[in-house]
Motif scaffolding. Structure first.
Motif, mmCIF file in Angstrom:
data_model
loop_
_atom_site.group_PDB
_atom_site.id
_atom_site.type_symbol
_atom_site.label_atom_id
_atom_site.label_comp_id
_atom_site.label_asym_id
_atom_site.label_seq_id
_atom_site.Cartn_x
_atom_site.Cartn_y
_atom_site.Cartn_z
ATOM 1 N N GLU A 267 74.349 56.705 -1.734
ATOM 2 C CA GLU A 267 74.293 58.272 -2.195
ATOM 3 C C GLU A 267 75.686 58.750 -1.809
ATOM 4 O OE1 GLU A 267 72.078 59.667 1.380
ATOM 5 O OE2 GLU A 267 70.101 58.999 0.500
ATOM 6 N N ALA A 268 76.625 57.876 -2.118
ATOM 7 C CA ALA A 268 78.156 58.235 -2.093
ATOM 8 C C ALA A 268 78.239 59.274 -3.491
ATOM 9 C CB ALA A 268 78.788 57.025 -2.493
ATOM 10 N N VAL A 269 79.148 60.121 -3.115
ATOM 11 C CA VAL A 269 79.627 61.219 -3.937
ATOM 12 C C VAL A 269 80.820 60.805 -5.014
ATOM 13 C CG1 VAL A 269 80.201 63.673 -4.591
ATOM 14 C CG2 VAL A 269 78.778 63.168 -2.632
ATOM 15 N N ILE A 270 80.629 60.694 -6.120
ATOM 16 C CA ILE A 270 81.644 60.179 -7.135
ATOM 17 C C ILE A 270 81.927 61.189 -8.318
ATOM 18 C CG2 ILE A 270 81.916 58.298 -8.523
ATOM 19 C CD1 ILE A 270 79.858 56.504 -7.288
ATOM 20 N N THR A 271 83.023 61.396 -8.371
ATOM 21 C CA THR A 271 83.624 62.464 -9.289
ATOM 22 C C THR A 271 84.619 61.884 -10.070
ATOM 23 O OG1 THR A 271 84.719 63.604 -7.658
ATOM 24 C CG2 THR A 271 82.516 64.227 -7.955
ATOM 25 N N TYR A 272 84.775 62.430 -11.321
ATOM 26 C CA TYR A 272 86.124 62.305 -12.188
ATOM 27 C C TYR A 272 87.412 63.011 -11.447
ATOM 28 C CZ TYR A 272 83.380 60.011 -15.856
ATOM 29 O OH TYR A 272 82.717 59.455 -16.605
ATOM 30 N N ALA A 273 88.260 62.690 -11.502
ATOM 31 C CA ALA A 273 89.648 63.397 -11.288
ATOM 32 C C ALA A 273 90.842 63.136 -12.352
ATOM 33 C CB ALA A 273 90.110 63.041 -9.751
ATOM 34 N N GLY A 274 91.873 63.991 -12.002
ATOM 35 C CA GLY A 274 92.837 63.821 -13.036
ATOM 36 C C GLY A 274 92.592 64.660 -14.332
ATOM 37 N N ASN A 275 93.823 65.217 -15.000
ATOM 38 C CA ASN A 275 93.637 65.908 -16.256
ATOM 39 C C ASN A 275 93.034 65.139 -17.230
ATOM 40 O OD1 ASN A 275 95.172 67.906 -14.962
ATOM 41 N ND2 ASN A 275 97.132 67.169 -15.699
ATOM 42 N N GLU A 276 93.206 63.942 -17.428
ATOM 43 C CA GLU A 276 92.486 63.112 -18.601
ATOM 44 C C GLU A 276 91.064 62.454 -18.012
ATOM 45 O OE1 GLU A 276 93.518 63.687 -21.727
ATOM 46 O OE2 GLU A 276 95.086 64.780 -20.713
ATOM 47 N N LYS A 277 90.837 62.834 -16.844
ATOM 48 C CA LYS A 277 89.404 62.057 -16.249
ATOM 49 C C LYS A 277 89.862 60.652 -16.253
ATOM 50 C CE LYS A 277 86.249 65.655 -17.451
ATOM 51 N NZ LYS A 277 84.830 65.883 -18.066
ATOM 52 N N GLU A 278 90.775 60.135 -15.719
ATOM 53 C CA GLU A 278 91.355 58.743 -15.817
ATOM 54 C C GLU A 278 91.232 58.183 -14.203
ATOM 55 O OE1 GLU A 278 95.114 58.036 -17.980
ATOM 56 O OE2 GLU A 278 93.924 58.221 -19.715
ATOM 57 N N ASP A 279 90.770 59.023 -13.335
ATOM 58 C CA ASP A 279 91.008 58.896 -11.837
ATOM 59 C C ASP A 279 89.821 58.988 -11.607
ATOM 60 O OD1 ASP A 279 93.638 59.289 -12.525
ATOM 61 O OD2 ASP A 279 94.202 59.475 -10.666
ATOM 62 N N VAL A 280 89.364 58.317 -10.454
ATOM 63 C CA VAL A 280 87.735 58.724 -9.853
ATOM 64 C C VAL A 280 87.773 58.880 -8.291
ATOM 65 C CG1 VAL A 280 87.280 56.221 -9.320
ATOM 66 C CG2 VAL A 280 85.408 57.773 -9.661
ATOM 67 N N ILE A 281 87.256 59.634 -7.776
ATOM 68 C CA ILE A 281 87.112 59.831 -6.402
ATOM 69 C C ILE A 281 85.756 59.595 -5.617
ATOM 70 C CG2 ILE A 281 87.545 61.633 -4.451
ATOM 71 C CD1 ILE A 281 89.605 63.092 -6.022
ATOM 72 N N ILE A 282 85.716 58.741 -4.894
ATOM 73 C CA ILE A 282 84.426 58.295 -4.133
ATOM 74 C C ILE A 282 84.333 58.764 -2.569
ATOM 75 C CG2 ILE A 282 82.794 56.405 -3.556
ATOM 76 C CD1 ILE A 282 84.846 54.952 -5.820
#
Length: 293
Positions: free
Chosen positions: A69-84
């Motif tokens: 159930e972890a929340v995973i989202t894109y990050a960064g201007n180019e969506k080259e990062d991920v935050i979990i």
């Protein structure tokens, strides 16, 4: 636009709100209550710089071994990062396994991955701050409107604000949207937006009171609401257009913020038109003391 008999049908408007709130609270209870995120419960945040396009499902496959159930989202201007964001407090062994999995899957170095733990003490403090900020905001609104108009206007406005906040809480509970720090911003945004609409209507009521010798409060409120109705609807629609665009085009984290705002604006517009005015009449009838104004 044909005049709407708001006060005459106040029982209908109140019943609609009451039915939505009762049904929503029941569904929220069935769903297990609010889904508090790690900002409130504590847990672990993982931020990884992938440095290239990637499929978030690959990240989900790695993390689901520890928290499905972890929340995973894109990050960064180019969506080259991920935050979990996971509510689990990952131990050293689990962190090493996750590091190795990311290095193997995305061909990155361990320096591109950061772990941050959030303790439950921080979450408890955030809960207290959220409640305190909401209480202070409502008290501030009550004092301001009482000073500018009269206390019955202020009390009607605060009840309408509580209506809007409860509707948003129900949305979070029914949709299982994580209650994180953005929740506080969303609630306070809607409180400010809703009170603005109510003040516009109350200001028109006060102006109209000065222009009549014998006050028929039912007609007075209906006329005031209808005179400001176009303004209220147009303001809400233009705001909704921008937020709906954010919801459609935004990343999941933005969607979780935009959806409550959409519902909050609709609820705030409804309460300012159909709840606050009739409430003022009820309070004015119950407490007939002449206002200082």
């Amino acid at each position: 636009m044909k005049n709407i008999k708001v006060v005459q049908y106040k029982r209908i408007w109140f019943s609609i709100s009451l039915a939505i709130i009762i049904a929503g609270l029941i569904f929220t209870f069935i769903n297990g209550g609010l889904n508090f995120g790690i900002d409130f419960t504590g847990g672990t945040t993982i931020q990884a710089h992938i440095g290239k396009d990637f499929d978030i499902s690959n990240v989900r496959e790695i993390i689901s071994k520890y928290d499905s159930e972890a929340v995973i989202t894109y990050a960064g201007n180019e969506k080259e990062d991920v935050i979990i964001r996971t509510k689990m407090e990952l131990d050293d062994a689990s962190r090493k396994e996750i590091l190795d999995s990311f290095v193997t899957e995305f061909n990155i170095t361990t320096s591109n991955i950061n772990f941050e733990s959030i303790g439950p003490a921080i979450g408890d403090e955030l809960k207290r701050q959220a409640i305190l900020s909401l209480v202070l905001a409502n008290i501030g609104m009550l004092i301001y409107i009482t000073f500018r108009f009269e206390w019955r206007f202020g009390l009607a406005s605060v009840i309408a604000l509580i209506h809007d906040v409860v509707i948003m809480l129900i949305l979070y509970g029914v949709m299982k949207i994580p209650v994180n720090s953005s929740f506080i911003a969303a609630i306070l945004t809607i409180v400010g937006y809703s009170i603005n609409n109510s003040i516009v209507i109350f200001d028109r009521i006060r102006e109209n009171m000065r222009n009549v010798k014998k006050i028929d409060k039912v007609q007075l409120v209906d006329d005031s609401i209808n005179q400001t109705l176009t303004r209220s609807i147009n303001t809400s629609l233009t705001t909704l257009l921008a937020i709906v665009a954010l919801y459609i085009l935004g990343v999941p984290a933005i969607k979780d913020f935009a959806l409550p705002l959409i519902v909050g604006i609709v609820a705030g517009t409804y309460s300012s038109i159909f709840i606050s005015g009739p409430l003022w009449i009820i309070l004015s009838t119950k407490f007939k003391t002449q206002s200082a104004h």
